[in-house]
Design a protein around this motif. Sequence first.
Motif, PDB file in Angstrom:
ATOM      1  N   ASN A  67      46.967  46.101  42.828  1.00 38.66           N
ATOM      2  CA  ASN A  67      47.888  45.133  42.241  1.00 38.66           C
ATOM      3  C   ASN A  67      47.041  44.042  41.577  1.00 38.66           C
ATOM      4  O   ASN A  67      46.223  43.391  42.228  1.00 38.66           O
ATOM      5  CB  ASN A  67      48.786  44.550  43.339  1.00 38.66           C
ATOM      6  CG  ASN A  67      49.810  43.571  42.802  1.00 38.66           C
ATOM      7  OD1 ASN A  67      49.496  42.708  41.992  1.00 38.66           O
ATOM      8  ND2 ASN A  67      51.041  43.701  43.276  1.00 38.66           N
ATOM      9  N   HIS A  68      47.250  43.849  40.288  1.00 38.63           N
ATOM     10  CA  HIS A  68      46.473  42.874  39.512  1.00 38.63           C
ATOM     11  C   HIS A  68      46.566  41.466  40.123  1.00 38.63           C
ATOM     12  O   HIS A  68      45.586  40.714  40.138  1.00 38.63           O
ATOM     13  CB  HIS A  68      47.016  42.883  38.076  1.00 38.63           C
ATOM     14  CG  HIS A  68      46.394  41.905  37.147  1.00 38.63           C
ATOM     15  ND1 HIS A  68      45.368  42.227  36.300  1.00 38.63           N
ATOM     16  CD2 HIS A  68      46.663  40.597  36.926  1.00 38.63           C
ATOM     17  CE1 HIS A  68      45.028  41.159  35.599  1.00 38.63           C
ATOM     18  NE2 HIS A  68      45.805  40.149  35.955  1.00 38.63           N
ATOM     19  N   LEU A  69      47.725  41.134  40.643  1.00 32.41           N
ATOM     20  CA  LEU A  69      47.914  39.798  41.245  1.00 32.41           C
ATOM     21  C   LEU A  69      47.132  39.692  42.547  1.00 32.41           C
ATOM     22  O   LEU A  69      46.572  38.641  42.875  1.00 32.41           O
ATOM     23  CB  LEU A  69      49.399  39.522  41.499  1.00 32.41           C
ATOM     24  CG  LEU A  69      50.305  39.605  40.267  1.00 32.41           C
ATOM     25  CD1 LEU A  69      51.760  39.396  40.668  1.00 32.41           C
ATOM     26  CD2 LEU A  69      49.884  38.572  39.235  1.00 32.41           C
ATOM     27  N   ALA A  94      44.411  41.205  43.093  1.00 32.55           N
ATOM     28  CA  ALA A  94      43.008  41.056  42.685  1.00 32.55           C
ATOM     29  C   ALA A  94      42.690  39.590  42.386  1.00 32.55           C
ATOM     30  O   ALA A  94      41.660  39.069  42.821  1.00 32.55           O
ATOM     31  CB  ALA A  94      42.722  41.942  41.473  1.00 32.55           C
ATOM     32  N   HIS A  95      43.588  38.915  41.655  1.00 33.68           N
ATOM     33  CA  HIS A  95      43.377  37.472  41.436  1.00 33.68           C
ATOM     34  C   HIS A  95      43.342  36.751  42.794  1.00 33.68           C
ATOM     35  O   HIS A  95      42.525  35.862  43.022  1.00 33.68           O
ATOM     36  CB  HIS A  95      44.520  36.881  40.601  1.00 33.68           C
ATOM     37  CG  HIS A  95      44.374  37.065  39.110  1.00 33.68           C
ATOM     38  ND1 HIS A  95      43.274  36.639  38.415  1.00 33.68           N
ATOM     39  CD2 HIS A  95      45.217  37.598  38.190  1.00 33.68           C
ATOM     40  CE1 HIS A  95      43.440  36.907  37.120  1.00 33.68           C
ATOM     41  NE2 HIS A  95      44.612  37.493  36.960  1.00 33.68           N
ATOM     42  N   ALA A  96      44.254  37.145  43.677  1.00 35.00           N
ATOM     43  CA  ALA A  96      44.401  36.440  44.965  1.00 35.00           C
ATOM     44  C   ALA A  96      43.170  36.591  45.861  1.00 35.00           C
ATOM     45  O   ALA A  96      42.858  35.692  46.636  1.00 35.00           O
ATOM     46  CB  ALA A  96      45.651  36.940  45.696  1.00 35.00           C
ATOM     47  N   VAL A 154      47.943  30.978  38.676  1.00 33.66           N
ATOM     48  CA  VAL A 154      48.452  30.508  37.379  1.00 33.66           C
ATOM     49  C   VAL A 154      47.827  31.321  36.251  1.00 33.66           C
ATOM     50  O   VAL A 154      46.655  31.158  35.927  1.00 33.66           O
ATOM     51  CB  VAL A 154      48.168  28.998  37.174  1.00 33.66           C
ATOM     52  CG1 VAL A 154      49.278  28.146  37.740  1.00 33.66           C
ATOM     53  CG2 VAL A 154      46.825  28.563  37.767  1.00 33.66           C
ATOM     54  N   SER A 155      48.623  32.219  35.655  1.00 33.03           N
ATOM     55  CA  SER A 155      48.089  33.067  34.591  1.00 33.03           C
ATOM     56  C   SER A 155      49.070  33.081  33.419  1.00 33.03           C
ATOM     57  O   SER A 155      50.006  32.284  33.367  1.00 33.03           O
ATOM     58  CB  SER A 155      47.864  34.479  35.130  1.00 33.03           C
ATOM     59  OG  SER A 155      49.100  35.094  35.369  1.00 33.03           O
ATOM     60  N   GLY A 156      48.831  34.013  32.484  1.00 34.55           N
ATOM     61  CA  GLY A 156      49.714  34.099  31.330  1.00 34.55           C
ATOM     62  C   GLY A 156      51.083  34.647  31.690  1.00 34.55           C
ATOM     63  O   GLY A 156      52.071  34.375  31.012  1.00 34.55           O
ATOM     64  N   THR A 204      39.830  34.474  34.560  1.00 33.41           N
ATOM     65  CA  THR A 204      40.530  35.276  33.555  1.00 33.41           C
ATOM     66  C   THR A 204      40.320  36.752  33.907  1.00 33.41           C
ATOM     67  O   THR A 204      39.483  37.089  34.752  1.00 33.41           O
ATOM     68  CB  THR A 204      39.995  34.958  32.141  1.00 33.41           C
ATOM     69  OG1 THR A 204      38.577  35.029  32.167  1.00 33.41           O
ATOM     70  CG2 THR A 204      40.397  33.556  31.704  1.00 33.41           C
ATOM     71  N   ASP A 205      41.103  37.623  33.260  1.00 35.24           N
ATOM     72  CA  ASP A 205      41.132  39.028  33.679  1.00 35.24           C
ATOM     73  C   ASP A 205      39.762  39.700  33.537  1.00 35.24           C
ATOM     74  O   ASP A 205      39.083  39.533  32.535  1.00 35.24           O
ATOM     75  CB  ASP A 205      42.178  39.788  32.864  1.00 35.24           C
ATOM     76  CG  ASP A 205      43.581  39.324  33.221  1.00 35.24           C
ATOM     77  OD1 ASP A 205      43.741  38.614  34.233  1.00 35.24           O
ATOM     78  OD2 ASP A 205      44.518  39.687  32.491  1.00 35.24           O
ATOM     79  N   ASN A 206      39.401  40.468  34.538  1.00 30.44           N
ATOM     80  CA  ASN A 206      38.090  41.128  34.558  1.00 30.44           C
ATOM     81  C   ASN A 206      38.133  42.318  35.514  1.00 30.44           C
ATOM     82  O   ASN A 206      39.071  42.451  36.299  1.00 30.44           O
ATOM     83  CB  ASN A 206      37.018  40.108  35.005  1.00 30.44           C
ATOM     84  CG  ASN A 206      37.249  39.621  36.422  1.00 30.44           C
ATOM     85  OD1 ASN A 206      36.807  40.253  37.385  1.00 30.44           O
ATOM     86  ND2 ASN A 206      37.988  38.525  36.590  1.00 30.44           N
ATOM     87  N   ALA A 233      35.711  43.027  37.797  1.00 25.46           N
ATOM     88  CA  ALA A 233      35.104  42.746  39.110  1.00 25.46           C
ATOM     89  C   ALA A 233      36.180  42.414  40.142  1.00 25.46           C
ATOM     90  O   ALA A 233      36.081  42.806  41.305  1.00 25.46           O
ATOM     91  CB  ALA A 233      34.104  41.592  38.988  1.00 25.46           C
ATOM     92  N   MET A 234      37.218  41.701  39.699  1.00 17.07           N
ATOM     93  CA  MET A 234      38.263  41.336  40.678  1.00 17.07           C
ATOM     94  C   MET A 234      39.041  42.589  41.129  1.00 17.07           C
ATOM     95  O   MET A 234      39.461  42.669  42.285  1.00 17.07           O
ATOM     96  CB  MET A 234      39.210  40.276  40.106  1.00 17.07           C
ATOM     97  CG  MET A 234      40.130  40.748  38.997  1.00 17.07           C
ATOM     98  SD  MET A 234      41.195  39.368  38.443  1.00 17.07           S
ATOM     99  CE  MET A 234      42.410  40.283  37.479  1.00 17.07           C
ATOM    100  N   ILE A 235      39.171  43.564  40.230  1.00 15.24           N
ATOM    101  CA  ILE A 235      39.867  44.813  40.603  1.00 15.24           C
ATOM    102  C   ILE A 235      38.982  45.607  41.574  1.00 15.24           C
ATOM    103  O   ILE A 235      39.458  46.134  42.595  1.00 15.24           O
ATOM    104  CB  ILE A 235      40.185  45.666  39.340  1.00 15.24           C
ATOM    105  CG1 ILE A 235      40.988  44.847  38.305  1.00 15.24           C
ATOM    106  CG2 ILE A 235      40.905  46.963  39.721  1.00 15.24           C
ATOM    107  CD1 ILE A 235      42.340  44.364  38.746  1.00 15.24           C
TER     108      ILE A 235
HETATM  109 ZN    ZN Z   1      45.522  38.114  35.239  1.00 21.24          ZN
END
Ligand code: ZN
Length: 367
Positions: free
Chosen positions: A125-127, A129-131, A149-151, A321-323, A325-327
């Motif tokens: 889940n992309h979110l 990954a940010h978390a 807080v993203s787009g 920002t999206d990358n 490494a977070m995934i």
């Molecule tokens: Zn994002």
Amino acid sequence: MSAHANNLMKTILVLGIETSCDETAAAVVARGSDGKGRILSNIVRSQFDEHKVYGGVVPEIAARAHTECLDRIVAASLAEAGISLADVSAVAAASGPGLIGGLIVGAITGKALALAGGKPFLAVNHLEAHALTVGLTDALQPPYLMLLVSGGHTQLLFVESVGVYRRLATTIDDALGEAFDKTAKLLGLGMPGGPAVEGAAASGNAARFDLPRPMLGRAEPHFSFAGLKTAVRHAAAKVAPLSHQDVADLCAAFQAAVGASVADRVALAMQTVSDWFPEGARKPFVVAGGVAANKALKAVLAGVAEDHEFSLHVPPPALCTDNGAMIAWAGAERLVNGLTDDFAAPVRPRWPLDPTAQPAQGAGVKA
Ligand code: ZN
Ligand code: KG4
């Protein structure tokens, strides 16, 4: 020894793929048995040029652009890490939420690589990954309070553990990054809007325009930014044609209003969750997602954290920002927790982190 226990014993390497919006990205991340992370490669190709003329991301063009370059970016990420597919422990791909065409490209590529290499697959889940990025950057493990807080999203979450998220608040209309992007567009600034507004605001006078502070004092910590953006439009119309200084002042006023509104909402959430942390323990507060790169917002949130005795954690801008490494990191965290997926795992354009969260009143599709 089970595969799960075995994974806990050694350093694992995860290949991560990100294609949920307009960045094609791949990375290799290592996770040691001590739970600490290290980035071995992190390649991000922005599709900025493909979408620029349209003033926003065009889903079909995004999907095609991912198709054209993902193979190359994956190969480059392995090469830069100095490894081959045989060396990775697992392959992770962002499988939602996001634009379905791009998600399909990334997920199918990830599954094909996992299948060919005989590796576990992780539908991330992309979110999430940010978390979880602060685990990679600050070795911070849950529980923590988080502002995402993203787009596409603006949420306050209580991150209980890997895979367990409690949504405390969301936006009832626009996401914060979206509000930055729309404000930039209406003021004739370039894309992406966030950095453009922040740059212009640096030489502006925030006090010149009296903009609303959305949701201030409301009992629930939800957000709203559509009205603020409209207020900027009206203020701009009154002083048009806009000089360089007018744009700077409007951006500064917008950013100040955003800061005041977000600070009020975050303070409320901090009061709510303070009791959920063990007595005497430090209470971490994490900010992530593209808008977390904004220095003015970071400064405001540092003050709120200080006032409420929370410690502020913000990943560096390139990891906000999206990358990829977070995934990869979220994949590694899931792998050590035994949370792998099978090849039937779907892509999910909508994929809330907290499936039990009720829609906020007035919420649009993004909530
Ligand atoms: Zn994002
Ligand atoms: O997390 P992200 O890269 O992609 C999504 O998952 O949406 O966030 C992109 C958003 C865009 O709206 C962009 O304008 C915003 O983050 N952003 C910023 C800044 N840098 C990026 N907003 C405000 N200030 C910034 N410095």
